[in-house]
Write a protein that holds these residues in place. Sequence first.
Motif, PDB file in Angstrom:
ATOM      1  N   ASP A   1       7.453 102.645   9.952  1.00 15.19           N
ATOM      2  CA  ASP A   1       8.536 101.665   9.955  1.00 15.19           C
ATOM      3  C   ASP A   1       9.531 101.905  11.076  1.00 15.19           C
ATOM      4  OD1 ASP A   1       7.669 100.418   7.485  1.00 15.19           O
ATOM      5  OD2 ASP A   1       8.294 102.288   6.524  1.00 15.19           O
TER       6      ASP A   1
ATOM      7  N   VAL B   1      12.965 101.500  12.835  1.00 16.41           N
ATOM      8  CA  VAL B   1      14.317 101.235  12.332  1.00 16.41           C
ATOM      9  C   VAL B   1      15.342 101.052  13.453  1.00 16.41           C
ATOM     10  CG1 VAL B   1      13.906 102.391  10.130  1.00 16.41           C
ATOM     11  CG2 VAL B   1      14.805 103.726  12.053  1.00 16.41           C
ATOM     12  N   PHE B   2      14.949 101.345  14.680  1.00 17.71           N
ATOM     13  CA  PHE B   2      15.905 101.214  15.786  1.00 17.71           C
ATOM     14  C   PHE B   2      15.145 101.119  17.103  1.00 17.71           C
ATOM     15  CE2 PHE B   2      18.498 103.249  19.168  1.00 17.71           C
ATOM     16  CZ  PHE B   2      19.578 102.382  19.167  1.00 17.71           C
TER      17      PHE B   2
ATOM     18  N   GLU C   1      16.053 100.919  21.341  1.00 17.38           N
ATOM     19  CA  GLU C   1      17.042 100.908  22.423  1.00 17.38           C
ATOM     20  C   GLU C   1      16.364 100.347  23.667  1.00 17.38           C
ATOM     21  OE1 GLU C   1      20.057 104.201  22.925  1.00 17.38           O
ATOM     22  OE2 GLU C   1      18.887 104.476  24.759  1.00 17.38           O
TER      23      GLU C   1
ATOM     24  N   VAL D   1      13.560 103.228  23.890  1.00 15.45           N
ATOM     25  CA  VAL D   1      13.365 104.212  22.824  1.00 15.45           C
ATOM     26  C   VAL D   1      13.049 103.447  21.557  1.00 15.45           C
ATOM     27  CG1 VAL D   1      14.468 106.011  21.433  1.00 15.45           C
ATOM     28  CG2 VAL D   1      14.938 105.861  23.888  1.00 15.45           C
TER      29      VAL D   1
ATOM     30  N   GLU E   1      12.562 104.125  17.410  1.00 20.53           N
ATOM     31  CA  GLU E   1      12.729 105.144  16.376  1.00 20.53           C
ATOM     32  C   GLU E   1      12.180 104.653  15.048  1.00 20.53           C
ATOM     33  OE1 GLU E   1      15.936 107.672  16.220  1.00 20.53           O
ATOM     34  OE2 GLU E   1      16.667 107.279  18.249  1.00 20.53           O
ATOM     35  N   SER E   2      11.377 105.512  14.425  1.00 25.82           N
ATOM     36  CA  SER E   2      10.925 105.254  13.060  1.00 25.82           C
ATOM     37  C   SER E   2      11.832 106.047  12.133  1.00 25.82           C
ATOM     38  CB  SER E   2       9.477 105.701  12.899  1.00 25.82           C
ATOM     39  OG  SER E   2       9.418 107.105  12.992  1.00 25.82           O
ATOM     40  N   VAL E   3      11.591 105.944  10.815  1.00 27.06           N
ATOM     41  CA  VAL E   3      12.389 106.732   9.879  1.00 27.06           C
ATOM     42  C   VAL E   3      12.286 108.213  10.269  1.00 27.06           C
ATOM     43  CG1 VAL E   3      12.781 107.309   7.462  1.00 27.06           C
ATOM     44  CG2 VAL E   3      11.924 105.056   8.059  1.00 27.06           C
ATOM     45  N   LYS E   4      11.092 108.644  10.661  1.00 25.23           N
ATOM     46  CA  LYS E   4      10.833 110.057  10.927  1.00 25.23           C
ATOM     47  C   LYS E   4      11.321 110.571  12.274  1.00 25.23           C
ATOM     48  CE  LYS E   4       8.414 112.933   9.127  1.00 25.23           C
ATOM     49  NZ  LYS E   4       8.932 114.098   8.373  1.00 25.23           N
ATOM     50  N   ALA E   5      11.128 109.787  13.346  1.00 24.34           N
ATOM     51  CA  ALA E   5      11.329 110.376  14.669  1.00 24.34           C
ATOM     52  C   ALA E   5      11.606 109.334  15.740  1.00 24.34           C
ATOM     53  CB  ALA E   5      10.082 111.172  15.061  1.00 24.34           C
ATOM     54  N   ALA E   6      12.109 109.808  16.879  1.00 21.23           N
ATOM     55  CA  ALA E   6      12.346 108.953  18.039  1.00 21.23           C
ATOM     56  C   ALA E   6      11.207 109.136  19.040  1.00 21.23           C
ATOM     57  CB  ALA E   6      13.671 109.334  18.693  1.00 21.23           C
TER      58      ALA E   6
END
Lengths: 382, 124
Positions: free
Chosen positions: B33, B35-36, B38, B54, B56-61
Amino acid sequence: MAEHAPSDEPLLQTPLHAEHVSLGARMVPFAGYAMPVQYPTGILTEHNWTREHAGLFDVSHMGQAFLVAEDKSHETVARALEALIPADVLNLKPNQQRYSQLLAEDGGILDDLMVTRVGAPGHEGWLYLVVNASMKEADYAHIEARLPKSVSLKRKDDLGLMALQGPAAEAVLAKLAPEAAALPFMMSADVQIDGIWCHVSRSGYTGEDGFEISCHGNDAPTLWTRLLADPEVKAIGLGARDSLRLEAGLCLYGHDIDTTTSPIEAGLNWSIQKRRREEGGFPGAERVQREIRDGAARVRVGIRPEGRAPAREGTVITTPDGHEVGLVTSGGFGPTVNGPVAMGYVARDVSAAGTDLHLIVRGKPLPAKVAAMPFAPHRYKR
Amino acid sequence: MTTRYTKDHEYVRVEGDAGIVGISDYAQGQLGDVVFVELPSVGKTLSKGDEAAVVESVKAASEVYAPVSGEVVEVNSALEASPGTVNEDPAGRGWFMKIRLTDPGELDGLMTEEQYQDFVKSIS
């Protein structure tokens, strides 16, 4: 929980490994075990399901062990463990559970753990411990080297452990073991579910009401399947476990607490009961007592970034004028909060809720504020 | 319409003298998923391989690298409010940016659809 660098060592499997694979889980190395990081629906769905219904987590990788006093006396075993942790073990009632930390001589945290006074008949003088998967070998060696001859450590590597968490957990368990569903927070009971022996405690690591259920490893798949058969229950992986515990403001060992942090810096004062604060008699007592009295120089706080960008572990925290005041120790996206959340250590003078800070993400300062934790309210059954 | 892929799972779909850049369906599946996101500024000049965005998932960028050199002429700012679009429609509404190609010859060094699908099979 703490992650280990990948190595050539073959990964250990929990008793529920085949269940994860058949559910289509994505398996990843975690603390030497192959563990499900997520199932096909993904972390966001799993996170939200746990907050709204009930999530079932395999936490069999964690270390389960007993401390046993030869003279069958609670006082003997309690005193032995109190020499290593700052919690009051002596005043635990049978079946009562408490959160604590194994402390180093300088007051740093070697691991955090759960301690229960075993209440089953014939087990007077027994304590049940649950420690982090990544730390269990080190913890057991540390404990064994410091036990008096009259107390022994019994590892229980043949046990499985699962957590049933969420607002529907009580109703789900009530159908299978009504006496377990009636437990108050941080109490436990030995029960039978479909003829399977289980040790159930009302506790967890999500901020939700729920239970942790220990059983023999051989029985774990049957119990797992029985719980999952309830339409309110879905399997949840380590990914959502991490976002749930972060929103609940709970520490992850190796990240938010470690040998460089004291329980007072970490804001775990509540886990050190009055008698222990006054009497001391645990490793690092001098530092812990001093920090309780004078305040710690730095403290763990919650942080809400103001934009949408998550600030990850290791992010530098500064004041708005650029003065470095700390580091993020856990950070990511909080699905329930619907925005980024983080926790980290900052100098005490900038630790009050509402204080403006900057987070240096990819070289750019992002505005953020110190925020009260938990980010998502705890819903424990007290 | 030509689409080319990198080993880092970015795609560039050529439309005239520009390329629409995003991440592959395989990449969004691996990330989980989103979530952000950039995005770069419009007008920024990127060289092939530069960090362009960039995700980003819940876990990592994770970084998204420019598959080709050129100037960013448009970005998909809708992703800022609904980053999950990257999961729902990575090849369509989940695009990241439009780059005006400086050197269309760079496309020859990237994988075709068929080569990329073989590459994905070889690593999964």
